[in-house]
Design a protein around this motif. Structure first.
Motif, PDB file in Angstrom:
ATOM      1  N   CYS A 169       0.838  -1.202   0.000  1.00  0.00           N
ATOM      2  CA  CYS A 169       0.000   0.000   0.000  1.00  0.00           C
ATOM      3  C   CYS A 169       0.870   1.249   0.000  1.00  0.00           C
ATOM      4  O   CYS A 169       1.769   1.378   0.832  1.00  0.00           O
ATOM      5  CB  CYS A 169      -0.917  -0.015   1.227  1.00  0.00           C
ATOM      6  N   VAL A 204       0.116   4.120   0.916  1.00  0.00           N
ATOM      7  CA  VAL A 204      -0.207   5.022   2.028  1.00  0.00           C
ATOM      8  C   VAL A 204       0.363   4.489   3.342  1.00  0.00           C
ATOM      9  O   VAL A 204       1.094   5.178   4.045  1.00  0.00           O
ATOM     10  CB  VAL A 204      -1.735   5.229   2.147  1.00  0.00           C
ATOM     11  N   CYS A 205       0.046   3.231   3.668  1.00  0.00           N
ATOM     12  CA  CYS A 205       0.418   2.707   4.980  1.00  0.00           C
ATOM     13  C   CYS A 205       1.564   1.702   4.918  1.00  0.00           C
ATOM     14  O   CYS A 205       2.022   1.229   5.966  1.00  0.00           O
ATOM     15  CB  CYS A 205      -0.786   2.082   5.670  1.00  0.00           C
ATOM     16  N   CYS A 214      -6.475  -1.636  -0.078  1.00  0.00           N
ATOM     17  CA  CYS A 214      -6.000  -1.650   1.295  1.00  0.00           C
ATOM     18  C   CYS A 214      -7.194  -1.294   2.176  1.00  0.00           C
ATOM     19  O   CYS A 214      -7.754  -0.205   2.047  1.00  0.00           O
ATOM     20  CB  CYS A 214      -4.884  -0.637   1.508  1.00  0.00           C
ATOM     21  N   ILE A 249      -7.284  -0.646   5.242  1.00  0.00           N
ATOM     22  CA  ILE A 249      -6.964   0.290   6.317  1.00  0.00           C
ATOM     23  C   ILE A 249      -7.260   1.720   5.892  1.00  0.00           C
ATOM     24  O   ILE A 249      -7.877   2.494   6.624  1.00  0.00           O
ATOM     25  CB  ILE A 249      -5.483   0.151   6.735  1.00  0.00           C
ATOM     26  N   ASP A 250      -6.831   2.066   4.672  1.00  0.00           N
ATOM     27  CA  ASP A 250      -7.052   3.450   4.228  1.00  0.00           C
ATOM     28  C   ASP A 250      -7.794   3.521   2.906  1.00  0.00           C
ATOM     29  O   ASP A 250      -7.824   4.564   2.261  1.00  0.00           O
ATOM     30  CB  ASP A 250      -5.723   4.209   4.160  1.00  0.00           C
TER      31      ASP A 250
END
Ligand SMILES: [Zn+2]
Lengths: 316, 354
Positions: free
Chosen positions: A198, A200-201, A212, A214-215
């Motif tokens: 990912c 972002v994370c 993803c 999570i985000d």
């Protein structure tokens, strides 16, 4: 690859249900097996097909208040099915109709085998054509036919009340194959284990994941990373197979969670090779063994076990 | 507006296609991204999400579970799912916001109707004892209802064709329409029946699509949105399932829902109704108390695009759009579920007084 899909896959899902019928529908189905059509009294009216409850008030009806209706009745509405489906009761063009049987105040839905749409009209009279082999099922009436006279009458009556009914349907589906799924399949054929990192994370996911979680970031080809083909067994279950359609295992087998080296990716429900069920344990070092275009399983490397009390928590 | 009022602050409708190459998850990802953007917020601002979808349409058990990845549920979020049109998902978000402890919620509706033959999918929603074993599907039951209307003199086949013509002609200005454009009614009436008395033009297209609507409580809506569209009333009622036990000429559950939603409190400027089959508009106009001069389905309605499980939510999004764009101040959106308009939902929307 920019196309959002990589073709389609076809599959058929079967719905083989067995349904219990209860006191009223059971009595109705038992009636059909004996060439009798039953309705139920609801105040001054008779409902056919019968229900256990007054649909307007929810009040429980007297389940003993079953009365014979028909066998002939009047078509109150109809449509013509020029190309029957696999689920239809007839394999030639027919009418689907609402039929108010003599003595009933509501309409039964059923097929009318009229031969031609020109033979159909609202208000026409129809009577049931019974199947010879009856099991207590709505299709014990093969179809209704124009006229007043039932067809296929015989002396066969059920020996036992009908309490269950089978229902079998199947639906063929055509589903899109996501790009990530297709790219992952290509990698597996080339004996490459890929992940998606990912942006972002920085978490790493299995190669076919779309987002993803999570985000909520879309994962695409540019996020692809090559992963080492070694890892550590973090958790497992031993499955004792019960027989169901499609089950090929006969002996207990392990399904394991594998934490892939140099990443935070845990691959779930993996088979293991050369590791007997009684020796499966948390911490075993394993390497990937390739089958034909897919992962066959994970085999112990012979390295010492990883001793980490937190390892068992890595199930995703 | 009182602080207990709730408004639509954003929405998004996906492209409507006969067969999209996108997965349901991808369609949802895009409409949720677009809807929160339209509302001027981010996914992180959303306190509650509800999805409307159907496993039998998706061809996968628990298909809504993986859809959550695309909707967004981290940090852990209040989430729910209804095996109903997204309009019912929006109803659940609205009820939840009435509790007053959270401010923003979103509802989605999504479906890929192209996955399988509707004639094989939709018997699965019917009574499993008396109807499903006959392969009785939604289209066949709609045809039975159309015949009842024709026999009662409440509509003619020509009027049905004219409803379809009007819908598809007005859909030409709707970028989300799948089928649009005028056609020749005389020629259309010469074509074969698909399910007599329904011809092809009386039927909705098979559509893949999704929609998302974002709502907020009044204070929050005012804070982040210049022109919220207020939910004045929201209700749904169901009738008994078996069409053979109902009066097919009327829709009393629609009338009850409309009354409960306060439709009679002020004149309605226009309506978007889930009349997937042409004759259903006749029943719904009457049940909603709409006169012939009240515009219905200026978007083209389900006859222009019918993304099953999202079709009703699209009606609500369309009603909000038409209000925001000044095509009326008070509109009514309708959704339905089950054979022959069994269950009906009504949502009355208003813009701010100008
Ligand atoms: Zn991430």
């Amino acid at each position: 690859m920019t196309a959002p899909s990589a073709g389609t896959v076809e599959m058929t899902i079967r719905f083989p249900y067995k349904r219990s019928l209860g006191p009223v529908i059971g009595a109705f189905m038992t009636g059909l097996a004996g060439q009798q059509i039953l309705g139920i009294r609801n105040g001054s009216e008779v409902m056919c097909p019968p229900l256990e409850w007054d649909p307007k008030t929810g009040k429980e009806l007297d389940h003993g208040a079953l009365v014979e209706v028909g066998p002939a009745g009047t078509v109150v509405s109809w449509t013509w099915v020029p190309k029957p489906s696999a689920q239809h009761p007839l394999d030639k063009p027919f009418a689907l109709a609402l039929i108010r049987l003599d003595g009933a105040d509501t309409a039964l839905t059923h097929a009318v085998d009229a031969g031609s749409i020109d033979a159909m009209s609202t208000g026409m009279r129809v009577a049931p054509r019974w199947k010879a082999e009856r099991q207590g099922h709505i299709t014990d009436i093969e179809a209704f036919v124009p006229g007043e006279d039932p067809q296929g009458l015989d002396d066969s009556r059920p020996e036992e009340p009908v309490t269950m009914m089978p229902y079998n349907a199947e639906i063929p589906y055509t589903l899109p194959i996501a790009v990530n799924t297709a790219r992952n399949a290509v990698a597996l054929k080339e004996k490459r284990l890929i992940g998606l990192r990912c942006p972002v994370c920085s978490r790493t996911y299995a190669g076919e994941r779309g987002f993803c979680p999570i985000d909520t970031t879309a994962l695409t080809a540019e996020h692809e990373v090559q992963l080492p083909q070694t890892g550590t067994l973090t958790n497992y279950t031993i499955i004792t197979p019960v027989q169901y359609p499609g089950q090929t295992e006969t002996e207990p087998f392990a399904r394991c969670m594998i934490l892939v080296d140099d990443s935070d990716l845990v691959i779930g429900y993996q088979p293991v090779i050369d590791l007997p069920v009684e020796q499966v344990r948390v911490g075993v070092r394993v390497k990937l063994v390739w089958g034909d275009g897919d992962i066959e399983g994970w085999q112990p490397t012979g390295e010492p076990d990883v001793d980490d009390p937190d390892l068992v928590n890595r199930i995703y | 507006m009182a602080s207990d009022d709730i408004a639509i602050i954003g929405w998004a409708v996906s492209p409507m296609e006969r067969r999209t190459a996108k997965s349901e998850q991808q369609m949802l990802f895009e409409v949720v991204t677009d809807a929160v953007d339209h509302a001027g917020i981010t996914r992180a601002d959303v306190d509650f999400t509800v999805a409307g979808s159907c496993d039998y349409v998706a061809g996968q058990a628990f298909s809504f579970v993986q859809n959550i990845d695309a909707v967004g549920a981290w940090p852990p979020k209040r989430d729910s799912h209804v095996e109903m049109d997204g309009a019912w998902a929006l109803y659940e978000t609205w009820v939840r916001l009435l509790s007053g402890d959270i401010d923003i919620a979103l509802a989605t509706g999504s479906g890929r109707s192209s996955t399988a033959d509707p004639a094989l999918i939709y018997p699965m929603e019917m009574d499993p004892f008396y109807l499903a074993p006959l392969g009785a599907d939604a289209m066949s039951f709609s045809a039975l209802q159309a015949r009842a209307l024709l026999d009662a003199g409440k509509v003619t086949e020509r009027q049905m064709a004219e409803i379809a013509l009007r819908s598809r002609a007005s859909a030409t200005s709707n970028p989300h329409a799948q089928v649009s454009g005028a056609f020749d009614v005389d020629a259309a009436l010469q074509t074969d029946y698909v399910r007599a008395p329904l011809r092809k033009h009386d039927l909705p297209p098979i559509t893949d699509g999704a929609a998302c609507v974002v709502i907020a409580r009044a204070d929050k809506a005012r804070e982040i949105c210049e022109n919220p569209v207020w939910i004045k009333g929201f209700a749904h009622y169901s009738e008994l399932h078996n069409p053979g036990m109902r009066d097919l000429l009327t829709s009393p559950s629609t009338t009850l829902a409309a009354k409960a939603a306060g439709i009679e409190e002020a004149p309605v400027d226009f309506a978007e109704v889930q009349a997937a089959f042409s004759h259903e508009e006749v029943i719904l106009r009457e049940a909603l108390g709409l006169g012939q001069d009240t515009p219905v389905n200026r978007s083209g309605g389900p006859l222009a695009a019918n993304p099953v499980m999202a079709t009703g939510l699209v009606r609500i999004a369309e009603t909000a759009r038409q209000i925001r764009e000044g095509q009326g101040r008070r509109g009514v959106a309708h959704s339905t579920s089950g054979p022959c308009l069994q269950q009906n939902l009504v949502c009355v929307l208003e813009g701010d007084a100008r």
